[in-house]
Design a protein around this motif. Structure first.
Motif, mmCIF file in Angstrom:
data_model
loop_
_atom_site.group_PDB
_atom_site.id
_atom_site.type_symbol
_atom_site.label_atom_id
_atom_site.label_comp_id
_atom_site.label_asym_id
_atom_site.label_seq_id
_atom_site.Cartn_x
_atom_site.Cartn_y
_atom_site.Cartn_z
ATOM 1 N N LEU A 147 0.895 -1.268 0.176
ATOM 2 C CA LEU A 147 0.149 -0.132 -0.308
ATOM 3 C C LEU A 147 0.854 1.045 0.304
ATOM 4 O O LEU A 147 0.359 2.100 0.351
ATOM 5 C CB LEU A 147 -0.958 0.289 0.767
ATOM 6 N N THR A 148 2.265 1.292 -0.593
ATOM 7 C CA THR A 148 2.976 2.258 -0.295
ATOM 8 C C THR A 148 2.812 3.813 -1.120
ATOM 9 O O THR A 148 3.262 4.421 -0.817
ATOM 10 C CB THR A 148 4.359 1.734 -0.416
ATOM 11 N N MET A 149 2.067 2.904 -2.190
ATOM 12 C CA MET A 149 1.564 4.062 -3.736
ATOM 13 C C MET A 149 0.717 4.851 -2.861
ATOM 14 O O MET A 149 0.361 5.870 -3.242
ATOM 15 C CB MET A 149 1.013 3.139 -4.288
ATOM 16 N N LEU A 150 -0.326 5.073 -1.379
ATOM 17 C CA LEU A 150 -1.495 5.226 -1.540
ATOM 18 C C LEU A 150 -1.004 6.271 -0.675
ATOM 19 O O LEU A 150 0.101 5.745 1.198
ATOM 20 C CB LEU A 150 -2.546 4.187 -0.988
ATOM 21 N N GLY A 151 -1.326 6.703 0.161
ATOM 22 C CA GLY A 151 -1.709 7.947 0.838
ATOM 23 C C GLY A 151 -1.529 7.249 2.511
ATOM 24 O O GLY A 151 -2.512 6.280 2.842
ATOM 25 N N ARG A 152 -1.645 7.795 3.943
ATOM 26 C CA ARG A 152 -1.491 6.919 5.100
ATOM 27 C C ARG A 152 -3.092 6.219 4.786
ATOM 28 O O ARG A 152 -3.598 5.786 5.520
ATOM 29 C CB ARG A 152 -0.866 7.683 6.055
ATOM 30 N N ASP A 153 -4.150 7.591 5.311
ATOM 31 C CA ASP A 153 -4.852 7.967 5.637
ATOM 32 C C ASP A 153 -5.847 6.705 4.785
ATOM 33 O O ASP A 153 -6.811 6.204 5.212
ATOM 34 C CB ASP A 153 -5.575 8.897 5.301
ATOM 35 N N LEU A 154 -5.624 6.685 3.059
ATOM 36 C CA LEU A 154 -6.413 6.089 2.373
ATOM 37 C C LEU A 154 -6.058 4.466 2.465
ATOM 38 O O LEU A 154 -6.782 3.285 2.770
ATOM 39 C CB LEU A 154 -5.995 6.561 1.167
ATOM 40 N N ALA A 155 -4.513 3.990 2.950
ATOM 41 C CA ALA A 155 -4.328 2.846 3.505
ATOM 42 C C ALA A 155 -4.685 2.404 4.048
ATOM 43 O O ALA A 155 -4.919 1.225 4.484
ATOM 44 C CB ALA A 155 -2.601 3.398 3.523
ATOM 45 N N MET A 156 -5.177 2.678 5.754
ATOM 46 C CA MET A 156 -5.734 2.468 6.533
ATOM 47 C C MET A 156 -7.247 2.025 6.769
ATOM 48 O O MET A 156 -7.702 1.309 7.431
ATOM 49 C CB MET A 156 -5.616 3.964 7.952
#
Length: 91
Positions: free
Chosen positions: A69-78
């Motif tokens: 999930l590194t391509m996504l921002g933290r909030d979206l990944a969470m």
């Protein structure tokens, strides 16, 4: 003790029939995608897991993101991970 595993991606569509070919292997099934910012609903993820369970025993099925999930921002990944965990908890 080691466990043999194989990974099957969620997109464009999981090859659920392929899952049955791994009789002695745990299957890590990608149930959320990193290819877009849409957050999969818990119900959508649950349906993917239930479909997979038609082909493999629950004790050998592991839910995971389709890729890192590194391509996504933290909030979206969470948010995606929260829904994935909630869906897995219903199975």
């Amino acid at each position: 003790m080691s466990i043999r595993t194989t990974c099957i991606g969620a997109y464009p569509k999981p090859e659920y029939i392929e899952i049955g070919n791994f009789a002695e292997t745990a299957v890590i099934l990608g149930v959320v995608t990193i290819s877009n910012s849409r957050i999969e609903s818990t119900e959508t993820i649950q349906q993917r897991l239930e479909l997979a369970l038609q082909h493999i025993d629950a004790d050998r099925l592991l839910s995971a993101p389709d890729c890192g999930l590194t391509m996504l921002g933290r909030d979206l990944a969470m948010a995606k991970l929260k829904n994935m965990c909630a869906a897995a908890g219903t199975i």
